[in-house]
Scaffold this motif. Sequence first.
Motif, PDB file in Angstrom:
ATOM      1  N   ARG A 154       0.839  -1.196   0.000  1.00 36.76           N
ATOM      2  CA  ARG A 154       0.000   0.000   0.000  1.00 36.76           C
ATOM      3  C   ARG A 154       0.877   1.250   0.000  1.00 36.76           C
ATOM      4  O   ARG A 154       1.603   1.497   0.962  1.00 36.76           O
ATOM      5  N   LEU A 155       0.783   1.990  -1.090  1.00 32.56           N
ATOM      6  CA  LEU A 155       1.620   3.165  -1.273  1.00 32.56           C
ATOM      7  C   LEU A 155       0.716   4.385  -1.465  1.00 32.56           C
ATOM      8  O   LEU A 155      -0.037   4.454  -2.433  1.00 32.56           O
ATOM      9  N   GLY A 156       0.778   5.309  -0.525  1.00 33.12           N
ATOM     10  CA  GLY A 156      -0.018   6.532  -0.608  1.00 33.12           C
ATOM     11  C   GLY A 156       0.684   7.592  -1.431  1.00 33.12           C
ATOM     12  O   GLY A 156       1.913   7.709  -1.399  1.00 33.12           O
ATOM     13  N   LEU A 157      -0.098   8.349  -2.178  1.00 29.10           N
ATOM     14  CA  LEU A 157       0.420   9.478  -2.961  1.00 29.10           C
ATOM     15  C   LEU A 157      -0.155  10.753  -2.364  1.00 29.10           C
ATOM     16  O   LEU A 157      -1.371  10.847  -2.155  1.00 29.10           O
ATOM     17  N   ALA A 158       0.722  11.722  -2.081  1.00 27.07           N
ATOM     18  CA  ALA A 158       0.255  12.917  -1.370  1.00 27.07           C
ATOM     19  C   ALA A 158       1.050  14.152  -1.759  1.00 27.07           C
ATOM     20  O   ALA A 158       2.221  14.062  -2.128  1.00 27.07           O
ATOM     21  N   HIS A 159       0.387  15.294  -1.638  1.00 26.96           N
ATOM     22  CA  HIS A 159       1.079  16.579  -1.729  1.00 26.96           C
ATOM     23  C   HIS A 159       1.904  16.731  -0.453  1.00 26.96           C
ATOM     24  O   HIS A 159       1.587  16.140   0.578  1.00 26.96           O
ATOM     25  N   LYS A 171      -7.609   3.808  14.405  1.00 24.80           N
ATOM     26  CA  LYS A 171      -8.636   2.928  14.955  1.00 24.80           C
ATOM     27  C   LYS A 171      -8.350   1.510  14.489  1.00 24.80           C
ATOM     28  O   LYS A 171      -7.603   1.300  13.539  1.00 24.80           O
ATOM     29  N   LYS A 172      -8.951   0.531  15.149  1.00 23.36           N
ATOM     30  CA  LYS A 172      -8.609  -0.870  14.863  1.00 23.36           C
ATOM     31  C   LYS A 172      -8.905  -1.268  13.427  1.00 23.36           C
ATOM     32  O   LYS A 172      -8.273  -2.161  12.895  1.00 23.36           O
ATOM     33  N   TRP A 173      -9.848  -0.621  12.767  1.00 22.25           N
ATOM     34  CA  TRP A 173     -10.184  -0.969  11.376  1.00 22.25           C
ATOM     35  C   TRP A 173      -9.350  -0.195  10.353  1.00 22.25           C
ATOM     36  O   TRP A 173      -9.391  -0.497   9.164  1.00 22.25           O
ATOM     37  N   ASP A 174      -8.596   0.802  10.790  1.00 20.04           N
ATOM     38  CA  ASP A 174      -7.775   1.585   9.857  1.00 20.04           C
ATOM     39  C   ASP A 174      -6.651   0.734   9.286  1.00 20.04           C
ATOM     40  O   ASP A 174      -5.999  -0.016  10.017  1.00 20.04           O
ATOM     41  N   GLN A 175      -6.434   0.864   8.000  1.00 15.53           N
ATOM     42  CA  GLN A 175      -5.409   0.109   7.295  1.00 15.53           C
ATOM     43  C   GLN A 175      -4.232   1.044   6.986  1.00 15.53           C
ATOM     44  O   GLN A 175      -4.353   1.923   6.142  1.00 15.53           O
ATOM     45  N   PRO A 176      -3.108   0.884   7.668  1.00 15.92           N
ATOM     46  CA  PRO A 176      -1.974   1.792   7.470  1.00 15.92           C
ATOM     47  C   PRO A 176      -1.291   1.570   6.122  1.00 15.92           C
ATOM     48  O   PRO A 176      -1.453   0.536   5.476  1.00 15.92           O
ATOM     49  N   LEU A 177      -0.508   2.559   5.741  1.00  8.66           N
ATOM     50  CA  LEU A 177       0.277   2.484   4.510  1.00  8.66           C
ATOM     51  C   LEU A 177       1.594   1.762   4.768  1.00  8.66           C
ATOM     52  O   LEU A 177       2.101   1.755   5.883  1.00  8.66           O
ATOM     53  N   ASP A 178       2.153   1.200   3.700  1.00 10.65           N
ATOM     54  CA  ASP A 178       3.508   0.662   3.748  1.00 10.65           C
ATOM     55  C   ASP A 178       4.519   1.734   3.368  1.00 10.65           C
ATOM     56  O   ASP A 178       5.664   1.716   3.815  1.00 10.65           O
ATOM     57  N   GLU A 179       4.066   2.678   2.536  1.00  8.17           N
ATOM     58  CA  GLU A 179       4.971   3.712   2.029  1.00  8.17           C
ATOM     59  C   GLU A 179       4.150   4.924   1.627  1.00  8.17           C
ATOM     60  O   GLU A 179       2.974   4.814   1.288  1.00  8.17           O
ATOM     61  N   LEU A 180       4.785   6.081   1.665  1.00  7.04           N
ATOM     62  CA  LEU A 180       4.170   7.334   1.221  1.00  7.04           C
ATOM     63  C   LEU A 180       5.144   8.026   0.280  1.00  7.04           C
ATOM     64  O   LEU A 180       6.341   8.104   0.572  1.00  7.04           O
ATOM     65  N   THR A 181       4.623   8.528  -0.827  1.00  7.77           N
ATOM     66  CA  THR A 181       5.440   9.303  -1.754  1.00  7.77           C
ATOM     67  C   THR A 181       4.815  10.678  -1.911  1.00  7.77           C
ATOM     68  O   THR A 181       3.624  10.800  -2.205  1.00  7.77           O
ATOM     69  N   THR A 182       5.623  11.698  -1.669  1.00  6.30           N
ATOM     70  CA  THR A 182       5.225  13.095  -1.867  1.00  6.30           C
ATOM     71  C   THR A 182       6.184  13.693  -2.892  1.00  6.30           C
ATOM     72  O   THR A 182       7.163  13.051  -3.267  1.00  6.30           O
TER      73      THR A 182
END
Length: 191
Positions: A154-159, A171-182
Amino acid sequence: MQDLRRQLRKQRRQLNHFQQQQSEKQVFHRLIRSPKFQSAQHIGMYLHAFGEIQTKLIIDYALSKHKKIYLPMICNMNQHLVWVRISRNQYQNKRFSMHRLGMQEPMQSRGLHVSKLDLLLMPLLACDYSGTRLGMGGGFYDRTLASAKFKPYRLGLAHTFQLTNIPILRKKWDQPLDELTTPTKSLRFKR
């Protein structure tokens, strides 16, 4: 949390065309050097609609490298996302339908489960330094990933402004990212 969402949505929408293009180019150049992107053959991604990092360059490049690109479609039965493969022709001719939430979706009615993807490029409103992702609030990505036996990378793309120093309550149902690219950095997180 609603105030933060509102503020970040507004900030994203206020980016002008030039700022959006610059962010897209910078994220694109970081992403294509990522070993996870280079090795992935089945990539889930989104069509930008609400000021997210634009995905046109990424989609065009991935298709030119013969990677299989899948776009999300909301399944009305369970409110999970299914992933529909698109062709270059379909993408170039913009053969999509408009969902009531305001984003474009593939017109096919069947899609793959998220566990069939190697890599999932995810939009977001904010991400903290532990990889906790704040989405638009519908929970579609979290619900979908929670149901997967095999979870794609899971790779998030963000400003740049979407990476926050303020910890986001996970929260317990939140799925975290493995990586973030800005546009200015790439961060890997421990899952």
